[in-house]
Enzyme design. Sequence first.
Site, mmCIF file in Angstrom:
data_model
loop_
_atom_site.group_PDB
_atom_site.id
_atom_site.type_symbol
_atom_site.label_atom_id
_atom_site.label_comp_id
_atom_site.label_asym_id
_atom_site.label_seq_id
_atom_site.Cartn_x
_atom_site.Cartn_y
_atom_site.Cartn_z
ATOM 1 N N HIS A 116 -43.804 19.040 16.350
ATOM 2 C CA HIS A 116 -43.453 19.923 15.240
ATOM 3 C C HIS A 116 -42.545 21.060 15.666
ATOM 4 C CE1 HIS A 116 -47.920 19.043 15.028
ATOM 5 N NE2 HIS A 116 -47.876 19.698 16.147
ATOM 6 N N ALA A 154 0.828 -1.215 0.000
ATOM 7 C CA ALA A 154 0.000 0.000 0.000
ATOM 8 C C ALA A 154 0.858 1.259 0.000
ATOM 9 C CB ALA A 154 -0.922 -0.004 1.219
ATOM 10 N N ALA A 155 1.965 1.226 -0.749
ATOM 11 C CA ALA A 155 2.903 2.347 -0.707
ATOM 12 C C ALA A 155 2.697 3.357 -1.822
ATOM 13 C CB ALA A 155 4.344 1.823 -0.754
ATOM 14 N N LYS A 158 -4.024 7.118 -2.480
ATOM 15 C CA LYS A 158 -5.082 6.296 -3.072
ATOM 16 C C LYS A 158 -5.729 5.334 -2.079
ATOM 17 C CE LYS A 158 -3.868 3.091 -6.081
ATOM 18 N NZ LYS A 158 -3.578 2.399 -7.364
ATOM 19 N N ASN A 181 -2.186 -12.088 -14.144
ATOM 20 C CA ASN A 181 -1.753 -12.088 -12.753
ATOM 21 C C ASN A 181 -2.546 -11.044 -11.975
ATOM 22 O OD1 ASN A 181 -0.289 -12.162 -10.335
ATOM 23 N ND2 ASN A 181 1.249 -10.729 -11.131
ATOM 24 N N ASN A 203 -30.247 27.163 25.330
ATOM 25 C CA ASN A 203 -29.225 26.496 26.138
ATOM 26 C C ASN A 203 -27.876 27.193 26.136
ATOM 27 O OD1 ASN A 203 -29.024 25.831 23.411
ATOM 28 N ND2 ASN A 203 -28.051 23.864 23.807
ATOM 29 N N ASP A 206 -4.848 -1.753 -3.162
ATOM 30 C CA ASP A 206 -5.833 -1.160 -4.075
ATOM 31 C C ASP A 206 -6.644 -2.213 -4.819
ATOM 32 O OD1 ASP A 206 -3.849 -2.124 -5.703
ATOM 33 O OD2 ASP A 206 -3.524 -0.253 -6.812
#
Length: 457
Positions: A366, A10-11, A23, A172, A389, A105
């Site tokens: 309401h 995940a680099a 990404k 692949n 408040n 990814d």
Amino acid sequence: MNNLAAVILAAGKGTRMKSNIVKVMHPLGGLPMVSWPVNTAREAGASNIVLVTGHQSEKVQDFFEGQSDVRFAVQEEQLGTGHAVACALPALLGFSGMVLILCGDVPLISTATLKAMVKQHRSRHAVITVLTADFAQPNGYGRIVKDGDGFIKRIVEEKDATDAERRITEINSGIYCVESDFLTVAIPNLKNDNAQREYYLTDIIKEAANLGLLCQAFPVADPAEVMGINDRAQLAEAGQLLRGRINKALMLDGTTLIDPQTTYIDRGVRIGKDTTIHPNVHISGDTEIGNNCLIEPSVVIKGCKIGNGVTIKAGSVMMDAVIHDDVAIGPMAHLRPGTELKEHVKIGNFVETKKIVMGEGSKASHLTYLGDAAIGTNVNIGCGTITCNYDGVKKHRTVIGDDVFVGSDVQFVAPVTIGRNSLIAAGTTVTRDVPPDSLAIARAPQVNKEGWKLKKK
């Protein structure tokens, strides 16, 4: 499978996303993209997960902080998939077994597929098992080159492939199961003598084949599982596929979705039987919904606990609220964090709540704002009521006892306490505590000036 580890690559930056966000951290089904393969590896039995990060490494690591089975390796310079795995090897020191290698990814890979691949890898005593897919249009993917017995000889990247190899349609996926003993020997031997000048992880296949070791393919049943995400169009496509999986599982478990294609429910949301959900509903976060509920169109729910028999009418928005059984909400109600509604409460149209507890059987039908308040049982809140408040510096609390009747257009200037069984007259501005069983009225007397209108002409 305590002899199973996983390496998640995940680099990469993901330049085609055209984003300042790396990404793998783009949201998908309520989670960052990279969390999907991490969770899937965990569900497949991996007890040791190494996440290889690079661009915006701190943001990726921060998300997984506290997950004890996830460790990190940093690939400072992106020199290919083989180099990424080399960065992960120090985190696997002392481990002996099978190593799943997944891509951060490629989020759609299923637990069932990984388990089946690992099972075949083990039963055939393979050194490397490659998850493959058959694509009619394999452009951009590495091709699987096999020997006469059907075993993998090598994987060739498209830029390095011959014309004949480019015609191969088995590709692949970038997902592997590799014996750790072989991986630790083969990775240091990788070279970057290719068109990209990168260290290809796929070159370990050729080395294993040259040594006479078994390298096999495991074809994926659904090619969509190995879909890679490189841009926002593919991200949206993957989101649609994930929603399909989530929604189908909910329907098979007893939830009715009127239109699954326009119902957006995140992973981990729990919904009971015989609950009906209409189109354009968004449910996310740590949300649990009970049985026999009705959720009308265009409702947004995030991080809520909802009991049985609850009706949420169209256009209502709820966040971090607790809703007990048989409550009616909306239409167009807004429940903000800290709201708790007890059994048989009614919250009507254009009512906003925040940090309140509303007792059993009470109602605000309401056009009301209730914030920082404790409201007892069987209380009627009239139209146009406001708990005032905030004094410009700090918030203050309003307490309303059981069986209180609040007329229309009432303001409670907090802090203030209303005793049980009291009546607050319409138009009253309450600035002091009201004793139990009392009538509170604070408005100017009505004056009628007869003939006044005629004199103005």
